[in-house]
Design a protein around this motif. Structure first.
Motif: not given
Length: 116
Positions: A37-46
């Protein structure tokens, strides 16, 4: 090729819980895959969140250790991410990832929004 479909995202209050699911289209490939599992927050890299091997060995990013649990059900070709004690900093699009035989596949992502 295997396809991955995530589900379970949504809006939750801080301190709450969600369980994400990621279903793979091919059970034989799923069973040999390292799932993540990975995540990408607004304005940030995965960024990486958690990984589970075909032998169910797990690893977690420090930011989620003790709060998130990754698991897999090979009979259902599904990997899960149980997320507890959520905070607004966990708000992101969460992506499922499969690595097998030198290949890498991504799901389309599911949005998790944590309100304060």
């Amino acid at each position: 090729q295997v396809q991955l479909v995530e589900s379970g995202g949504g809006l939750v209050q801080a301190g709450g819980s969600l369980r994400l699911s990621c279903a793979a289209s091919r059970s034989t490939i799923f069973s040999i895959s390292v799932m993540g599992w990975y995540r990408q927050a607004p304005g940030k890299q995965r960024s990486w969140v958690a990984t589970i091997t075909s032998d169910s060995d797990t690893n977690y990013a420090d930011s989620v250790k003790g709060r998130f649990t990754i698991s897999r059900d090979n009979a259902k070709s599904t990997v899960y991410l149980q997320m507890n004690s959520l905070s607004p900093e966990d708000t992101a699009v969460y992506f499922c990832n499969a690595r097998y035989l030198g290949r890498e596949v991504w799901g389309q992502g599911t949005l998790v929004t944590v309100s304060s």
